[in-house]
Every structure is written in C-alpha cells, then in structure tokens.
Design an enzyme around this catalytic site. Structure first.
Site, PDB file in Angstrom:
ATOM      1  N   HIS A   1       0.819  -1.220   0.000  1.00  0.00           N
ATOM      2  CA  HIS A   1       0.000   0.000   0.000  1.00  0.00           C
ATOM      3  C   HIS A   1       0.850   1.267   0.000  1.00  0.00           C
ATOM      4  O   HIS A   1       2.036   1.252   0.369  1.00  0.00           O
ATOM      5  CB  HIS A   1      -0.914   0.010   1.228  1.00  0.00           C
TER       6      HIS A   1
ATOM      7  N   HIS B   1       0.428  -5.724   2.622  1.00  0.00           N
ATOM      8  CA  HIS B   1       1.271  -5.007   3.588  1.00  0.00           C
ATOM      9  C   HIS B   1       2.670  -5.603   3.630  1.00  0.00           C
ATOM     10  O   HIS B   1       2.902  -6.730   3.176  1.00  0.00           O
ATOM     11  CB  HIS B   1       0.622  -5.078   4.969  1.00  0.00           C
TER      12      HIS B   1
END
Length: 201
Positions: A8, A149
C-alpha cells in the site's frame, strides 16, 4: 499467470516510522499520489484483490478504477497483528518491550497477546494467495493485482523462494512498491520492490 504484489501507499504513520499492524490508518496525500502513479504504471489487471484495511483498499481502488474492476476483499491479506506496539517507533518498541521484541524478531513461532506470530501471518497469507490463484485460473485471468502489507507480503515471498521465515528481515518492500510472482508449475519471483514509477515524484 502473474501476481502483481503491491504494498500500500504511504500513511501518516509510515511517514513518522510508527508500527501500524491492523490499526486502520488511511493513506496520506503522498500515499494517494503514489497509488495513482502505480496504477498508471500497470498495463493490465484482470482482477484486483486487497487486504480489508483502509490503506490497502484505497491503493487497490486506484488500480481497479483504471481497469474498470471492483476490488475483491481478502481477509487473509491483512497485516500482522502487532497492537502491543501500535503507534510506537521501532526504537520505542525495543526499549519498552525488549524481551517480546527480541523473541518475535528471531522466532517466527513466538506470539503473545497483541503480537501475532510471523508463522501464522505466512500461513494465512499463503492460504489466501493459493485461493486467489485457483479462483482466477477458473476465471481465465492472467494478471492479478494483490495489494497488501509489508510483513504479509514479505512472508509470502519467503515462501515462494523457499527461505526460512526469519530472513524476511533481509529485504524490504517500500510503500507503493511492485513485486511480481509468476505462477507456472511452481511460483517464482521475477521482480522485487520496484519503485521506478515513483521516481518522478
């Protein structure tokens, strides 16, 4: 098939060097710009998957909109649960929780309340990736974007490479970076932590 693994974009906590885990922190302005540039860089996406956390979903949404797709949420792609350290810097976590930090950093099976083991992270992320590949093969997809992540993706890459899990600390994934895993008879890593799309920022 190729899996385009995306970390992200930046959040305000990333900017300050704070642990986030599953704290639901949105992208900051720079992170939103990073997500737009990443979307521009990609040439094709047959499907777009995301962790349920806001920073991942917002990044995935930029990509999905470019290709007129809807983001598919996959719970198993969320980040490692580290609420014991949420909002702390690495230095503060080391100072305030020296035993837990050392054990968690060196033993992939170590977990206590507020700290998910890296082994569990890898287990659920790999399970999710296998499920995504199986589903998208049935759909005839060739290019699948997966937004997640740092710890989650690094644990998966260790699995792809057959590396002991503690070696996830030997490489990094920057915000809005792109890594690619090619799925043939077995998965293989063909790109790691590419950020060339961000160099003009």
């Amino acid at each position: 098939m190729k899996l385009y693994l995306v970390r992200h974009g930046e959040t305000s906590w990333n900017e300050k060097g704070l642990w986030q885990g599953i704290a639901d922190v949105p992208l900051n302005e720079r992170g939103r710009n990073q997500a737009k540039k990443l979307a521009e860089r990609l040439k094709k996406a047959d499907a777009v998957y995301s962790s349920p956390l806001m920073r991942s979903f917002e990044t995935a949404k930029e990509i999905a909109e470019k290709f007129e797709k809807k983001v598919k949420i996959e719970e198993g792609l969320k980040e490692c649960e580290i609420s014991l350290w949420n909002g702390l810097t690495v230095e503060e976590a080391m100072r305030e929780y020296p035993y837990e930090f050392k054990k968690w950093s060196t033993d992939p099976n170590f977990e206590v309340e507020g700290l998910e083991s890296m082994k569990n992270v890898q287990k659920r992320v790999v399970k999710s990736m296998i499920k995504i590949v199986a589903r998208e093969r049935l759909n005839g997809s060739n290019d699948v974007v997966v937004v997640s992540h740092s710890l989650s993706l690094r644990s998966f890459i260790c699995w792809v490479l057959g590396l002991p899990l503690h070696l996830h600390r030997n490489f990094k994934l920057d915000n809005a970076s792109l890594s690619i895993v090619e799925i043939e008879s077995k998965p293989r890593l063909i790109l790691l932590n590419d950020t060339c799309h961000l160099e003009s920022s």
